[in-house]
Design an enzyme around this catalytic site. Structure first.
Site, PDB file in Angstrom:
ATOM      1  N   ILE A  13      45.379  23.340  -1.561  1.00 46.85           N
ATOM      2  CA  ILE A  13      46.807  23.126  -1.292  1.00 46.85           C
ATOM      3  C   ILE A  13      47.082  21.633  -1.069  1.00 46.85           C
ATOM      4  CG2 ILE A  13      48.739  23.678   0.257  1.00 46.85           C
ATOM      5  CD1 ILE A  13      47.727  26.091  -1.415  1.00 46.85           C
ATOM      6  N   SER A 140      52.593  31.919   3.680  1.00 45.76           N
ATOM      7  CA  SER A 140      51.518  32.027   2.678  1.00 45.76           C
ATOM      8  C   SER A 140      52.088  32.223   1.277  1.00 45.76           C
ATOM      9  CB  SER A 140      50.634  33.225   3.028  1.00 45.76           C
ATOM     10  OG  SER A 140      51.339  34.419   2.718  1.00 45.76           O
ATOM     11  N   CYS A 141      51.188  32.164   0.309  1.00 47.53           N
ATOM     12  CA  CYS A 141      51.577  32.343  -1.096  1.00 47.53           C
ATOM     13  C   CYS A 141      52.293  33.676  -1.314  1.00 47.53           C
ATOM     14  CB  CYS A 141      50.347  32.257  -1.977  1.00 47.53           C
ATOM     15  SG  CYS A 141      48.937  33.213  -1.359  1.00 47.53           S
ATOM     16  N   HIS A 195      51.352  41.122   5.488  1.00 46.24           N
ATOM     17  CA  HIS A 195      52.424  40.475   4.721  1.00 46.24           C
ATOM     18  C   HIS A 195      53.817  40.903   5.159  1.00 46.24           C
ATOM     19  CE1 HIS A 195      48.697  40.707   2.301  1.00 46.24           C
ATOM     20  NE2 HIS A 195      48.976  39.434   2.102  1.00 46.24           N
ATOM     21  N   HIS A 221      47.794  36.666  -7.770  1.00 50.24           N
ATOM     22  CA  HIS A 221      48.065  37.959  -7.122  1.00 50.24           C
ATOM     23  C   HIS A 221      49.091  38.711  -7.977  1.00 50.24           C
ATOM     24  CE1 HIS A 221      46.391  36.477  -3.319  1.00 50.24           C
ATOM     25  NE2 HIS A 221      47.276  35.503  -3.263  1.00 50.24           N
TER      26      HIS A 221
HETATM   27  N1  LIG Z   1      44.328  28.664  -1.568  1.00 54.12           N
HETATM   28  C1  LIG Z   1      45.321  29.506  -1.456  1.00 54.12           C
HETATM   29  O1  LIG Z   1      45.405  30.416  -2.237  1.00 54.12           O
HETATM   30  C2  LIG Z   1      46.351  29.337  -0.384  1.00 54.12           C
HETATM   31  C3  LIG Z   1      47.655  29.726  -0.659  1.00 54.12           C
HETATM   32  C4  LIG Z   1      48.642  29.539   0.313  1.00 54.12           C
HETATM   33  C5  LIG Z   1      48.291  29.043   1.547  1.00 54.12           C
HETATM   34  N2  LIG Z   1      47.002  28.705   1.809  1.00 54.12           N
HETATM   35  C6  LIG Z   1      46.684  28.180   3.134  1.00 54.12           C
HETATM   36  O2  LIG Z   1      46.573  26.768   3.043  1.00 54.12           O
HETATM   37  C7  LIG Z   1      45.606  26.314   3.990  1.00 54.12           C
HETATM   38  C8  LIG Z   1      44.563  25.525   3.247  1.00 54.12           C
HETATM   39  O3  LIG Z   1      43.942  26.366   2.310  1.00 54.12           O
HETATM   40  P1  LIG Z   1      43.210  25.815   1.032  1.00 54.12           P
HETATM   41  O4  LIG Z   1      43.053  26.970   0.123  1.00 54.12           O
HETATM   42  O5  LIG Z   1      43.873  24.586   0.520  1.00 54.12           O
HETATM   43  O6  LIG Z   1      41.795  25.470   1.651  1.00 54.12           O
HETATM   44  P2  LIG Z   1      40.675  24.581   1.014  1.00 54.12           P
HETATM   45  O7  LIG Z   1      40.753  24.577  -0.468  1.00 54.12           O
HETATM   46  O8  LIG Z   1      39.409  24.969   1.661  1.00 54.12           O
HETATM   47  O9  LIG Z   1      41.087  23.124   1.468  1.00 54.12           O
HETATM   48  C9  LIG Z   1      41.060  22.716   2.803  1.00 54.12           C
HETATM   49  C10 LIG Z   1      40.495  21.333   2.837  1.00 54.12           C
HETATM   50  O10 LIG Z   1      40.520  20.848   4.173  1.00 54.12           O
HETATM   51  C11 LIG Z   1      39.357  20.066   4.389  1.00 54.12           C
HETATM   52  N3  LIG Z   1      39.002  20.145   5.801  1.00 54.12           N
HETATM   53  C12 LIG Z   1      38.175  20.980   6.442  1.00 54.12           C
HETATM   54  N4  LIG Z   1      38.186  20.755   7.757  1.00 54.12           N
HETATM   55  C13 LIG Z   1      39.043  19.731   7.963  1.00 54.12           C
HETATM   56  C14 LIG Z   1      39.470  19.020   9.109  1.00 54.12           C
HETATM   57  N5  LIG Z   1      39.012  19.312  10.318  1.00 54.12           N
HETATM   58  N6  LIG Z   1      40.361  18.019   8.930  1.00 54.12           N
HETATM   59  C15 LIG Z   1      40.831  17.703   7.707  1.00 54.12           C
HETATM   60  N7  LIG Z   1      40.437  18.330   6.587  1.00 54.12           N
HETATM   61  C16 LIG Z   1      39.562  19.334   6.714  1.00 54.12           C
HETATM   62  C17 LIG Z   1      38.292  20.641   3.475  1.00 54.12           C
HETATM   63  O11 LIG Z   1      37.626  19.607   2.785  1.00 54.12           O
HETATM   64  P3  LIG Z   1      36.455  18.779   3.337  1.00 54.12           P
HETATM   65  O12 LIG Z   1      35.740  19.539   4.408  1.00 54.12           O
HETATM   66  O13 LIG Z   1      35.631  18.528   2.120  1.00 54.12           O
HETATM   67  O14 LIG Z   1      37.139  17.574   3.828  1.00 54.12           O
HETATM   68  C18 LIG Z   1      39.048  21.353   2.379  1.00 54.12           C
HETATM   69  O15 LIG Z   1      39.012  20.673   1.144  1.00 54.12           O
HETATM   70  C19 LIG Z   1      45.092  27.560   4.704  1.00 54.12           C
HETATM   71  O16 LIG Z   1      45.896  27.786   5.858  1.00 54.12           O
HETATM   72  C20 LIG Z   1      45.370  28.650   3.697  1.00 54.12           C
HETATM   73  O17 LIG Z   1      45.487  29.926   4.291  1.00 54.12           O
HETATM   74  C21 LIG Z   1      46.024  28.805   0.847  1.00 54.12           C
END
Ligand SMILES: NC(=O)c1ccc[n+]([C@@H]2O[C@H](COP(=O)([O-])OP(=O)(O)OC[C@H]3O[C@@H](n4cnc5c(N)ncnc54)[C@H](OP(=O)(O)O)[C@@H]3O)[C@@H](O)[C@H]2O)c1
Length: 338
Positions: A13, A140-141, A195, A221
């Protein structure tokens, strides 16, 4: 003066939000923060996004990898008018005190609990509710997809009851540790899935039941939707109403788009960055009325539909534009033209 935006968490994201922020004439990206120097850190450097260390005692790791840092996350937050926290579920809550200590408003993502924030947000559903809030959660999405669909139905016809079965992708394409691999899981087995209550953070009065399943897919989804409306419009009328919405893509009946794979191919053919589909993808042919019951199928690209919502939430929180103006600007700059 443009709005100074920091993005904490540069993953699925966060990197999309950072790119979208750089497209906004009224915003400037202060930088992005990461915990470790992997390929996404290199991407930030290649994009000339100032890169900050999310965790102070990991600064050395970046130096060892030959990656220059602009500073620490605390310095990034101090320089920002607003932070978009896009860290993994639960980390946003841990970061809240950092934002509070700098008196910097923060946006969180749907993985955080609703009670972490002052208000949950969807641009089409409740844009005005975020005004002057310090902590805002972009839902969320799936909740974003449902809110965009239910808002116009509620306004135009009234919603007596919404019933939605969400067929959820097991994980994102890069999440190699997720599943199921060869199964179909009622998830959760008990009702409701989270949801429905989440939609109620946007529309508190709306009556909605949701069921969830998880399947071995990564692309999108799919929602199977039944909404009992307060009146009995013709299917054609509902189709037109949904088609008029600026964040819907009505999949033409003769397009040959029969699922998420074809949708992603369609988006890539049209040059969408990362093959992203920011809109709700509603199969036109599925929009049907039986008495006052509406039925349809929609697909939601989980990695990207919340991205324009984050951009709008920035303006909504800081009160720099109203809903119509912000949505118009975001759509235009991102190229939301399906
Ligand atoms: N993916 C989806 O489908 C989706 C859709 C809607 C909402 N969301 C929500 O969006 C949020 C993020 O999800 P995401 O899918 O983007 O997760 P993600 O791909 O795992 O990205 C999160 C990033 O944050 C970094 N991170 C970890 N710990 C951290 C910290 N303490 N401080 C700063 N950066 C940190 C991680 O990278 P490094 O550890 O490498 O730095 C990682 O790349 C969640 O709340 C999720 O529920 C996700």
């Amino acid at each position: 003066m443009s709005i100074q935006v920091a993005v904490n968490g540069y993953g699925t994201i966060g990197k999309r939000v950072a790119d979208a922020v750089t497209l906004q004439p009224d915003m400037e990206l202060v930088g992005v923060a990461k915990t470790r120097p992997n390929h996404e850190a290199e991407l930030a450097v290649e994009n000339r996004y100032p890169l900050y260390a999310a965790i102070e005692d990991r600064v050395e790791l970046f130096a060892d990898a030959g990656i220059d840092l602009a500073g620490t996350a605390a310095e990034m937050v101090a320089a920002a008018d607003i932070v978009v926290d896009a860290t993994p579920s639960g980390i946003g809550a841990e970061n809240k005190s950092l934002y509070e200590s700098h008196d910097t408003p923060a946006l969180y993502q749907g993985g955080e609990d609703a009670d972490l924030v002052d208000v949950s947000f969807n641009a089409r559903g409740n844009f005005g509710a975020a005004a002057d809030a310090d902590h805002v959660r972009v839902v969320s999405c799936n909740t974003t997809g449902l809110s965009r669909l239910l808002a116009p139905l509620q306004e135009e016809y009234g919603v007596e009851k919404a019933r939605v079965t969400l067929v959820r992708r097991g994980g994102d394409p890069s999440q190699t540790d997720r599943g199921p691999i060869n199964d179909i899981l009622p998830n959760p087995v008990g009702l409701p899935s989270h949801h429905g209550p989440d939609v109620n953070t946007i529309f508190p009065e709306l009556s909605i039941d949701t069921l969830g399943l998880k399947v071995p897919a990564t692309l999108m989804h799919t929602h199977s939707v039944n909404v009992t409306l307060g009146s009995t419009p013709a299917a054609e009328e509902v189709r037109d109403l949904l088609g008029e919405q600026s964040r819907t893509f009505m999949i033409p009946a003769d397009s040959g788009i029969d699922g998420a794979g074809a949708l992603k191919e369609f988006a890539m053919d049209r040059g969408r960055p990362r093959g992203d589909i920011w809109e709700n993808c509603i199969w036109s042919k599925s929009v049907s009325m039986e008495g006052s019951d509406l039925y349809l199928f929609q697909a939601i690209h989980q990695e990207s539909d919340v991205v324009p919502e984050n951009v709008d939430a920035i303006r909504a929180t800081l009160g720099t534009a109203d809903a119509a103006e912000s949505i118009r600007r975001t759509n235009e700059t991102m190229g939301m033209d399906l």
